[in-house]
Design a protein around this motif. Structure first.
Motif, PDB file in Angstrom:
ATOM      1  N   ASP A   1       0.816  -1.219   0.000  1.00 61.58           N
ATOM      2  CA  ASP A   1       0.000   0.000   0.000  1.00 61.58           C
ATOM      3  C   ASP A   1       0.848   1.266   0.000  1.00 61.58           C
ATOM      4  N   GLN A   2       1.790   1.329   0.924  1.00 58.27           N
ATOM      5  CA  GLN A   2       2.581   2.553   1.068  1.00 58.27           C
ATOM      6  C   GLN A   2       3.450   2.792  -0.160  1.00 58.27           C
ATOM      7  N   LEU A   3       4.116   1.759  -0.643  1.00 55.23           N
ATOM      8  CA  LEU A   3       5.001   1.929  -1.793  1.00 55.23           C
ATOM      9  C   LEU A   3       4.210   2.226  -3.060  1.00 55.23           C
ATOM     10  N   ALA A   4       3.042   1.617  -3.203  1.00 55.60           N
ATOM     11  CA  ALA A   4       2.204   1.913  -4.364  1.00 55.60           C
ATOM     12  C   ALA A   4       1.806   3.381  -4.376  1.00 55.60           C
ATOM     13  N   GLY A   5       1.463   3.904  -3.211  1.00 58.37           N
ATOM     14  CA  GLY A   5       1.118   5.308  -3.121  1.00 58.37           C
ATOM     15  C   GLY A   5       2.274   6.217  -3.475  1.00 58.37           C
ATOM     16  N   TYR A   6       3.480   5.794  -3.149  1.00 60.00           N
ATOM     17  CA  TYR A   6       4.664   6.595  -3.425  1.00 60.00           C
ATOM     18  C   TYR A   6       4.933   6.693  -4.930  1.00 60.00           C
ATOM     19  N   PHE A   7       4.669   5.613  -5.657  1.00 60.12           N
ATOM     20  CA  PHE A   7       5.067   5.565  -7.067  1.00 60.12           C
ATOM     21  C   PHE A   7       3.928   5.817  -8.059  1.00 60.12           C
ATOM     22  N   ARG A   8       2.697   5.913  -7.586  1.00 60.80           N
ATOM     23  CA  ARG A   8       1.577   5.924  -8.525  1.00 60.80           C
ATOM     24  C   ARG A   8       1.480   7.203  -9.353  1.00 60.80           C
TER      25      ARG A   8
ATOM     26  N   HIS B   1      12.991 -10.041   7.455  1.00 60.18           N
ATOM     27  CA  HIS B   1      12.622 -10.631   6.167  1.00 60.18           C
ATOM     28  C   HIS B   1      11.819  -9.687   5.276  1.00 60.18           C
ATOM     29  N   LEU B   2      10.975  -8.861   5.849  1.00 56.04           N
ATOM     30  CA  LEU B   2      10.188  -7.925   5.043  1.00 56.04           C
ATOM     31  C   LEU B   2      10.902  -6.580   4.976  1.00 56.04           C
ATOM     32  N   ALA B   3      12.104  -6.601   4.455  1.00 51.90           N
ATOM     33  CA  ALA B   3      12.936  -5.396   4.434  1.00 51.90           C
ATOM     34  C   ALA B   3      12.282  -4.225   3.710  1.00 51.90           C
ATOM     35  N   PRO B   4      11.619  -4.422   2.564  1.00 50.83           N
ATOM     36  CA  PRO B   4      10.995  -3.272   1.905  1.00 50.83           C
ATOM     37  C   PRO B   4       9.895  -2.617   2.728  1.00 50.83           C
ATOM     38  N   ILE B   5       9.330  -3.340   3.674  1.00 49.21           N
ATOM     39  CA  ILE B   5       8.279  -2.796   4.525  1.00 49.21           C
ATOM     40  C   ILE B   5       8.891  -2.166   5.771  1.00 49.21           C
ATOM     41  N   GLU B   6       9.815  -2.875   6.385  1.00 49.82           N
ATOM     42  CA  GLU B   6      10.429  -2.377   7.623  1.00 49.82           C
ATOM     43  C   GLU B   6      11.275  -1.133   7.359  1.00 49.82           C
ATOM     44  N   GLN B   7      11.934  -1.089   6.212  1.00 52.15           N
ATOM     45  CA  GLN B   7      12.746   0.069   5.827  1.00 52.15           C
ATOM     46  C   GLN B   7      12.148   0.686   4.559  1.00 52.15           C
ATOM     47  N   SER B   8      10.876   1.045   4.663  1.00 50.33           N
ATOM     48  CA  SER B   8      10.141   1.462   3.466  1.00 50.33           C
ATOM     49  C   SER B   8      10.706   2.722   2.827  1.00 50.33           C
ATOM     50  N   HIS B   9      11.129   3.687   3.633  1.00 49.69           N
ATOM     51  CA  HIS B   9      11.656   4.929   3.055  1.00 49.69           C
ATOM     52  C   HIS B   9      12.978   4.682   2.338  1.00 49.69           C
ATOM     53  N   ARG B  10      13.831   3.907   2.958  1.00 50.88           N
ATOM     54  CA  ARG B  10      15.120   3.598   2.325  1.00 50.88           C
ATOM     55  C   ARG B  10      14.897   2.763   1.062  1.00 50.88           C
TER      56      ARG B  10
ATOM     57  N   ALA C   1      12.193   2.689  -0.826  1.00 51.42           N
ATOM     58  CA  ALA C   1      11.593   3.537  -1.857  1.00 51.42           C
ATOM     59  C   ALA C   1      12.642   4.405  -2.540  1.00 51.42           C
ATOM     60  N   ALA C   2      13.581   4.932  -1.755  1.00 53.29           N
ATOM     61  CA  ALA C   2      14.637   5.762  -2.341  1.00 53.29           C
ATOM     62  C   ALA C   2      15.529   4.943  -3.268  1.00 53.29           C
ATOM     63  N   LEU C   3      15.885   3.728  -2.833  1.00 49.36           N
ATOM     64  CA  LEU C   3      16.696   2.855  -3.678  1.00 49.36           C
ATOM     65  C   LEU C   3      15.962   2.507  -4.966  1.00 49.36           C
ATOM     66  N   LEU C   4      14.678   2.168  -4.834  1.00 43.88           N
ATOM     67  CA  LEU C   4      13.900   1.769  -6.005  1.00 43.88           C
ATOM     68  C   LEU C   4      13.700   2.946  -6.947  1.00 43.88           C
ATOM     69  N   GLU C   5      13.438   4.115  -6.408  1.00 43.78           N
ATOM     70  CA  GLU C   5      13.249   5.288  -7.254  1.00 43.78           C
ATOM     71  C   GLU C   5      14.493   5.569  -8.086  1.00 43.78           C
ATOM     72  N   THR C   6      15.658   5.518  -7.448  1.00 46.15           N
ATOM     73  CA  THR C   6      16.909   5.752  -8.167  1.00 46.15           C
ATOM     74  C   THR C   6      17.135   4.682  -9.219  1.00 46.15           C
ATOM     75  N   PHE C   7      16.881   3.438  -8.843  1.00 44.37           N
ATOM     76  CA  PHE C   7      17.097   2.320  -9.745  1.00 44.37           C
ATOM     77  C   PHE C   7      16.174   2.410 -10.967  1.00 44.37           C
ATOM     78  N   LEU C   8      14.909   2.738 -10.740  1.00 45.37           N
ATOM     79  CA  LEU C   8      13.972   2.854 -11.857  1.00 45.37           C
ATOM     80  C   LEU C   8      14.347   3.991 -12.796  1.00 45.37           C
ATOM     81  N   ALA C   9      14.981   5.019 -12.247  1.00 40.16           N
ATOM     82  CA  ALA C   9      15.360   6.178 -13.082  1.00 40.16           C
ATOM     83  C   ALA C   9      16.635   5.910 -13.877  1.00 40.16           C
ATOM     84  N   THR C  10      17.531   5.087 -13.304  1.00 42.05           N
ATOM     85  CA  THR C  10      18.836   4.927 -13.931  1.00 42.05           C
ATOM     86  C   THR C  10      19.136   3.504 -14.405  1.00 42.05           C
TER      87      THR C  10
END
Length: 262
Positions: free
Chosen positions: A37-44, A240-249, A251-260
């Motif tokens: 939910d949170q990550l979808a909202g960030y990228f939508r 184990h749920l690293a993308p949820i537990e460290q959601s801000h970090r 999201a930042a990694l994924l945003e950079t990766f998707l851009a580059t």
């Protein structure tokens, strides 16, 4: 929303406010699309974000026969076809990462980038019994018996203490998971093995692990990054749920990766 995908009534949510490239999230064993939910909202706003419930999970139907991770890969392909998506950026966590690897091998031209979190490329012979035990426990005792140990694998004690509402939501989804759907998925993951093929994945890849993950040790996830040419590996301070537990970090990694793509 629901679609018949390979004979399985499948729930999905599509957020395309931005009308941008497709970005698909795949959840973990015992989860559902709400984990994103949170990550979808960030990228939508910049992507057409797709989330769905894997067979036997959430509001997607439980099949009446065993299935494989290859079947789950075909489900994703059929869902993308039904929605008119020729290709997508793909993010998978745990079971979702296994589906992501299989999909990248089966349909390489349909994967723009591949992000894998807290996952493995296959179960060694000595680990197969664990999947059998979890499947049997779900069928015999239900999801309530599995919940405490599962949550302790999924999330650090610090996160559980500081984010009780998030933990409660994750627990509720786990408890509502069909025991038979969970057990069938355990058996599919038990038989999944692309360890000898991971180096054939030729798409830009970001691989993420939780430092405190006891279910799939970080070294196992890092081995995937070592196998995929040119991939990037990141270690987060999480279980184990690293993308949820460290959601801000994450999201930042994924945003950079998707851009580059690196």
């Amino acid at each position: 929303m629901q679609l018949d995908i390979n004979g399985i009534e499948t729930r999905y949510v599509l957020s395309n406010e931005g009308g941008g490239p497709w970005l698909t999230f795949i959840h973990q064993l015992g989860g559902d699309l709400s984990i994103w939910d949170q990550l979808a909202g960030y990228f939508r706003d910049d992507f057409t974000v797709l989330r769905y419930d894997v067979r036997g999970h959430g509001a997607t139907a439980v099949p009446d026969r065993p299935f494989s991770v290859a079947d789950l890969s075909r489900d994703l392909a059929a869902l993308l076809d039904a929605l008119g998506a020729p290709h997508t950026h793909l993010v998978g966590m745990s079971m979702g990462g296994m589906i992501g690897q299989q999909f990248a091998l089966d349909y390489p031209a349909r994967v723009d980038t591949l992000t894998l979190a807290d996952t493995s490329s296959g179960t060694p012979p000595e680990g197969r019994a664990i999947w059998d035990q979890r499947a049997a426990a779900a069928r015999c005792d239900g999801m309530t018996a599995l919940a405490p140990a599962t949550l302790d694998r999924w999330l650090t004690s610090d996160f559980q203490t500081s984010h009780p509402e998030a933990v409660e939501q994750i627990r509720d989804v786990l408890l509502r998971t069909s025991p038979q759907g969970y057990a069938l998925a355990c058996e599919a993951l038990r038989d999944f093995d692309v360890r000898e093929m991971a180096n054939a994945i030729r798409v830009p890849a970001l691989v993420v692990a939780g430092r405190h993950d006891t279910g799939i040790p970080p070294s196992v996830t890092e081995a995937i990054a070592n196998a995929i040419p040119g991939s990037r590996f990141e270690l987060l301070d999480a279980a184990h749920l690293a993308p949820i537990e460290q959601s801000h970090r994450f999201a930042a990694l994924l945003e950079t990766f998707l851009a580059t793509g690196v």
